[in-house]
Every structure is written in C-alpha cells, then in structure tokens.
Design a protein around this motif. Structure first.
Motif, mmCIF file in Angstrom:
data_model
loop_
_atom_site.group_PDB
_atom_site.id
_atom_site.type_symbol
_atom_site.label_atom_id
_atom_site.label_comp_id
_atom_site.label_asym_id
_atom_site.label_seq_id
_atom_site.Cartn_x
_atom_site.Cartn_y
_atom_site.Cartn_z
ATOM 1 N N LYS A 120 0.528 7.352 -21.229
ATOM 2 C CA LYS A 120 1.793 7.018 -21.773
ATOM 3 C C LYS A 120 2.641 6.003 -20.933
ATOM 4 N N GLU A 121 2.979 6.224 -19.642
ATOM 5 C CA GLU A 121 3.464 5.042 -18.922
ATOM 6 C C GLU A 121 2.977 3.903 -18.735
ATOM 7 N N MET A 122 1.604 3.861 -18.598
ATOM 8 C CA MET A 122 0.951 2.571 -18.629
ATOM 9 C C MET A 122 1.245 1.659 -20.087
ATOM 10 N N SER A 123 1.317 2.458 -21.047
ATOM 11 C CA SER A 123 1.482 1.829 -22.428
ATOM 12 C C SER A 123 2.753 1.051 -22.469
ATOM 13 N N LYS A 124 3.904 1.502 -21.678
ATOM 14 C CA LYS A 124 5.124 1.081 -21.712
ATOM 15 C C LYS A 124 5.295 -0.296 -20.900
ATOM 16 N N LYS A 132 -16.527 3.890 -22.920
ATOM 17 C CA LYS A 132 -16.247 2.460 -23.154
ATOM 18 C C LYS A 132 -14.900 2.169 -24.154
ATOM 19 N N SER A 133 -13.804 2.396 -23.776
ATOM 20 C CA SER A 133 -12.699 1.977 -24.441
ATOM 21 C C SER A 133 -11.632 1.451 -23.683
ATOM 22 N N GLY A 134 -10.705 0.804 -24.565
ATOM 23 C CA GLY A 134 -9.822 0.086 -23.753
ATOM 24 C C GLY A 134 -8.544 1.096 -23.447
ATOM 25 N N LEU A 135 -8.029 0.563 -22.250
ATOM 26 C CA LEU A 135 -6.541 1.197 -21.813
ATOM 27 C C LEU A 135 -5.535 0.478 -22.074
ATOM 28 N N PRO A 136 -4.254 0.811 -21.869
ATOM 29 C CA PRO A 136 -3.228 0.212 -22.079
ATOM 30 C C PRO A 136 -3.381 -0.932 -21.233
ATOM 31 N N HIS A 191 0.819 -1.227 -0.040
ATOM 32 C CA HIS A 191 0.105 0.134 0.260
ATOM 33 C C HIS A 191 0.745 1.329 0.041
ATOM 34 N N LEU A 192 1.905 1.227 0.740
ATOM 35 C CA LEU A 192 2.808 2.522 0.866
ATOM 36 C C LEU A 192 3.549 2.617 -0.438
ATOM 37 N N LYS A 193 3.973 1.596 -0.929
ATOM 38 C CA LYS A 193 4.653 1.656 -1.970
ATOM 39 C C LYS A 193 3.700 2.086 -3.313
ATOM 40 N N VAL A 194 2.551 1.844 -3.257
ATOM 41 C CA VAL A 194 1.733 2.287 -4.275
ATOM 42 C C VAL A 194 1.393 3.797 -4.094
ATOM 43 N N GLN A 195 1.583 4.351 -2.988
ATOM 44 C CA GLN A 195 1.258 5.561 -2.766
ATOM 45 C C GLN A 195 2.543 6.545 -3.192
ATOM 46 N N GLU A 196 3.678 5.789 -2.736
ATOM 47 C CA GLU A 196 5.091 6.634 -3.074
ATOM 48 C C GLU A 196 4.962 6.648 -4.701
ATOM 49 N N LEU A 197 4.538 5.531 -5.656
ATOM 50 C CA LEU A 197 4.788 5.581 -6.954
ATOM 51 C C LEU A 197 3.831 6.559 -7.508
ATOM 52 N N CYS A 198 2.576 6.935 -6.637
ATOM 53 C CA CYS A 198 1.409 7.910 -7.062
ATOM 54 C C CYS A 198 2.157 9.048 -6.960
ATOM 55 N N ASP A 199 2.867 9.353 -6.197
ATOM 56 C CA ASP A 199 4.054 10.745 -5.776
ATOM 57 C C ASP A 199 4.585 10.706 -6.730
ATOM 58 N N CYS A 200 5.460 9.805 -7.160
ATOM 59 C CA CYS A 200 6.533 9.806 -8.356
ATOM 60 C C CYS A 200 6.131 10.345 -9.429
ATOM 61 N N TYR A 201 4.842 9.555 -9.827
ATOM 62 C CA TYR A 201 4.519 9.556 -11.190
ATOM 63 C C TYR A 201 3.324 10.621 -11.417
ATOM 64 N N ALA A 202 3.019 11.581 -10.390
ATOM 65 C CA ALA A 202 1.921 12.558 -10.168
ATOM 66 C C ALA A 202 1.847 13.550 -11.407
ATOM 67 N N THR A 203 3.125 13.881 -11.944
ATOM 68 C CA THR A 203 3.190 14.694 -13.162
ATOM 69 C C THR A 203 3.627 14.250 -14.452
ATOM 70 N N THR A 204 3.220 13.061 -14.447
ATOM 71 C CA THR A 204 3.553 12.338 -15.807
ATOM 72 C C THR A 204 2.115 12.337 -16.389
ATOM 73 N N HIS A 240 -4.548 7.787 -13.698
ATOM 74 C CA HIS A 240 -5.587 8.206 -14.833
ATOM 75 C C HIS A 240 -6.831 8.362 -14.472
ATOM 76 N N GLY A 241 -7.244 7.598 -13.695
ATOM 77 C CA GLY A 241 -8.496 7.708 -13.277
ATOM 78 C C GLY A 241 -9.029 9.036 -12.588
ATOM 79 N N ILE A 242 -8.085 9.730 -11.627
ATOM 80 C CA ILE A 242 -8.150 11.103 -11.137
ATOM 81 C C ILE A 242 -8.240 12.105 -12.421
ATOM 82 N N ASN A 243 -7.115 12.130 -13.017
ATOM 83 C CA ASN A 243 -6.981 12.911 -14.065
ATOM 84 C C ASN A 243 -7.897 12.740 -15.136
ATOM 85 N N GLY A 244 -8.438 11.833 -15.388
ATOM 86 C CA GLY A 244 -9.407 11.615 -16.523
ATOM 87 C C GLY A 244 -10.724 11.434 -16.300
ATOM 88 N N ASN A 245 -11.121 11.772 -14.612
ATOM 89 C CA ASN A 245 -12.385 11.886 -14.227
ATOM 90 C C ASN A 245 -13.113 10.438 -14.382
#
Length: 140
Positions: free
Chosen positions: A25-29, A77-81, A8-21, A50-55
């Motif tokens: 694009k990152e998911m597709s990689k 109704k569209s696919g995500l990476p 859980h903490l690791k996910v939060q840290e990664l959210c913080d790390c990737y918050a400005t990306t 993505h859920g937060i940014n894309g509402n």
C-alpha cells in the motif's frame, strides 16, 4: 547542519518506521510523491519489508531505455507497484551509494537491522535485456 547518517542507516531507520504498515500500500503511493532521495530510500525499505512479509525470493527493479521502471517479485510472477521513473532512478542511485557498485554488473551482500532482528540480502546490478536491472535477493 550536515546529516552524518549514511544511506544504509537511513534505509534501516525507514524499515523500522514502516515495519508495522502494509508495504504494498505504501509502495503504491510513492509514484505520486516528489522524486527525492528520501522517496527512493523509502521504496528500498518497503521493498525489503514486502520481501520479508511476502516470503519473496527476489525483487527486481528494471529501468528501460525510455526511463520507465517495472518491478517484479520472484515468488510469483506479478508486478509490484512501480516507484515511477524519477524515484526509480533515485532508487538505482541510492543502492549504488549504499553498495558502491559502480560497474554495469556487480553483486554485494547488504545487512539490514530491522527492529530487534537483522537480515542479509544480496543486491545485484546488471544490464538486462530490457534495460538496467537491480535485484534484491532474500535468504532461503
């Protein structure tokens, strides 16, 4: 040395790390990266961002019997990476490790701190028509 940080903490840290990306694009990689727990946690963090940014209302990860993984978002109704089969399996394992939902069907709220804010999402696991499903539902 043993890493005492929880999944859980690791996910939060990664959210913080990737918050400005760009999460999409990152998911597709991710499908080209080695299948590791870190990759699975990264996918979870990017899906939440993505859920937060894309509402988005809900993001669902479906794993079929043959190991393929499909991702859809409810706001459209569209696919995500897809993270790919191997990382997709690790995403299911990581979410079960965070939520402790071991049954075929379960539902639990998960609070995530992101930067100077927080969000509570609802994680749901179940057997669907196409296979195992994992959903992340965002607040209205």
């Amino acid at each position: 040395m043993y890493d005492k940080r929880t999944l859980h903490l690791k996910v939060q840290e990664l959210c913080d790390c990737y918050a400005t990306t760009d999460p999409l694009k990152e998911m597709s990689k991710l499908a080209q990266e080695p299948a590791t727990e870190e990759g699975a946690l990264k996918w979870i963090a990017l899906a939440v961002l993505h859920g937060i940014n894309g509402n988005a209302r809900k993001i669902t990860l479906t794993r079929t019997g043959d190991g393929r993984v499909k991702v859809t978002a409810k706001y459209r109704k569209s696919g995500l990476p897809s993270p790919g089969g191997e990382i997709g399996q690790k995403v299911f394992d990581a979410v079960k490790g965070i939520t402790h939902l071991e049954e075929e069907k379960g539902k639990m709220p998960v609070a995530l701190g992101i930067r100077d804010s927080s969000i509570e999402v609802v994680v749901k696991t179940e057997k669907g028509e196409e296979g195992d499903e994992l959903s992340i539902t965002f607040p209205a």
